[in-house]
Design an enzyme around this catalytic site. Sequence first.
Site, PDB file in Angstrom:
ATOM      1  CG  HIS A   7       0.947   3.040   2.549  1.00  0.00           C
ATOM      2  ND1 HIS A   7       0.310   2.127   1.743  1.00  0.00           N
ATOM      3  CD2 HIS A   7       0.086   4.077   2.701  1.00  0.00           C
ATOM      4  CE1 HIS A   7      -0.884   2.602   1.429  1.00  0.00           C
ATOM      5  NE2 HIS A   7      -1.050   3.778   1.994  1.00  0.00           N
ATOM      6  CG  ASP A  46       6.332   4.271  -0.695  1.00  0.00           C
ATOM      7  OD1 ASP A  46       5.991   5.263  -1.375  1.00  0.00           O
ATOM      8  OD2 ASP A  46       5.556   3.670   0.069  1.00  0.00           O
ATOM      9  CD  GLN A 104       2.291  10.812   1.859  1.00  0.00           C
ATOM     10  OE1 GLN A 104       2.276  12.045   1.936  1.00  0.00           O
ATOM     11  NE2 GLN A 104       1.190  10.119   1.648  1.00  0.00           N
ATOM     12  CE  LYS A 108      -0.294   9.140  -1.743  1.00  0.00           C
ATOM     13  NZ  LYS A 108      -1.378   9.140  -0.751  1.00  0.00           N
ATOM     14  CB  CYS A 129      -2.612   2.437   4.539  1.00  0.00           C
ATOM     15  SG  CYS A 129      -4.198   2.582   3.754  1.00  0.00           S
TER      16      CYS A 129
HETATM   17  N1  PMP Z   1       3.148   4.618   0.192  1.00  0.00           N
HETATM   18  C1  PMP Z   1       2.874   5.685   0.937  1.00  0.00           C
HETATM   19  C2  PMP Z   1       3.884   6.175   1.913  1.00  0.00           C
HETATM   20  C3  PMP Z   1       1.651   6.334   0.798  1.00  0.00           C
HETATM   21  O1  PMP Z   1       1.369   7.405   1.545  1.00  0.00           O
HETATM   22  C4  PMP Z   1       0.721   5.853  -0.135  1.00  0.00           C
HETATM   23  C5  PMP Z   1      -0.639   6.509  -0.302  1.00  0.00           C
HETATM   24  N2  PMP Z   1      -1.279   6.835   0.883  1.00  0.00           N
HETATM   25  C6  PMP Z   1       1.063   4.738  -0.901  1.00  0.00           C
HETATM   26  C7  PMP Z   1       2.287   4.144  -0.711  1.00  0.00           C
HETATM   27  C8  PMP Z   1       0.142   4.179  -1.925  1.00  0.00           C
HETATM   28  O2  PMP Z   1      -0.101   5.104  -2.924  1.00  0.00           O
HETATM   29  P1  PMP Z   1      -1.304   4.900  -3.949  1.00  0.00           P
HETATM   30  O3  PMP Z   1      -2.515   4.633  -3.122  1.00  0.00           O
HETATM   31  O4  PMP Z   1      -1.372   6.198  -4.684  1.00  0.00           O
HETATM   32  O5  PMP Z   1      -0.924   3.752  -4.816  1.00  0.00           O
END
Ligand code: PMP
Length: 416
Positions: free
Chosen positions: A133, A210, A213, A236, A374
């Site tokens: 991401h 990270d 998910q 999430k 993203c």
């Molecule tokens: N890493 C991953 C794999 C994600 O899916 C996301 C959120 N889509 C993030 C980081 C960032 O999370 P947040 O927007 O809640 O900070």
Amino acid sequence: MTMTRSVTIQEGLDVYSIRKQFPILDREVKGRRLVYFDNAATSQKPQSVIDALVNYYTNYNANIHRGIHTLAEEATAAFEATRDAARQFIHAASREEIIFTRGTTEGINLVAYTWGRQNIKAGDEIIISAMEHHSNIVPWQIVCEEKNAVLKIIPINDEGELLMPEYEKMLGPKTKLVSIVQVSNALGTVNPVKTMIDAAHKAGALVFVDGAQSTVHLDINVQEMDCDFFAFSAHKLYGPTGVGILYGKKHLLESMPVFQGGGEMIKEVTFEKTIYNDLPYKYEAGTPNIADTIAFKTALDFIQETGKEKIRKHEQELLVYATSQLEQIPGLRIIGTAREKTSVISFIIDKTHPQDIGILLDNRGIAVRTGHHCAEPLMRRFGIPGTARASFAVYNTKEEIDELVTGLQKVVKMLL
Ligand code: PMP
């Protein structure tokens, strides 16, 4: 003596009683009952979480840690109870290792700006993967640019799995950090983080996982995993937005420089010198997101009470069912077919832009995500502008998947 045989009955999930706990699922979109398949972006919230927010503002809204009046004490106790619940949820060794953040993004940035700036030198290497991401790319790019360090990318195969031999070849004396997503938001791939962490540690590197998910789908035990840092977001996990957790091994958090300066992160301030607070407060400057943090515990309680194993089984059933149904739609191709996946299906349809799929499904009350998720470099790797993505949660049903399939059949007829 009579011998009794003990039989363990694994009861399934009662999805219909779960659904009753989520008021938003009763709403209509474009004249139809909402089908919410954008759970990887953010999940919906049960009534208990919404009530926890209202209860805080109705009954004990106060700033925390500093007050000695009853409201402040109640708010502080509830806030700190979430820290204990989060510690338990990811099996961290101590509550001092649980830092409240705004979310995964802030957790990664915190470590990049503190540990990264302190430890990364010219010529050092940071390893990430092709399926990260943007939150797990850009902060490390910033550190690498600033320090003249090198960002290395683990490649993936066409199924969306990491090429592990390539990763092992990349590790070496210059590797200072591996920062890896445990579950890809765009593909659903579950990465073998434990093996990766062991290999990185052998090479003398630290590992950031990270968990944005993964935390909602998998059992997380940061001590067994032996990761050095782990970040995730409450929103999430059926919790509120604006709250997350950064886990770090205590000795690392202790040795790192502070992130933001301000109230709460200090023990004593004079104009000559400031003495910083102990963990975990050292990294928690300013008034935090009190209400949402308190309600986050209610979300964790919801998951524990429902049962993570039951949730996982239910979501896997939905994944298998949806995969088999979607594969029958002419021209549809699933992007991300790893052997180990969570309940995420990214797909494209021949000669169709993902955005058009999203709009047409929305007209039928079905919410899916479309775009690059993203993860632009990942989309480039597959040579596509983006995908449509359906991601399933505890409250989704096979009937809803049937509605998605019918919707997609209509899309195919209309657009091709
Ligand atoms: N890493 C991953 C794999 C994600 O899916 C996301 C959120 N889509 C993030 C980081 C960032 O999370 P947040 O927007 O809640 O900070």
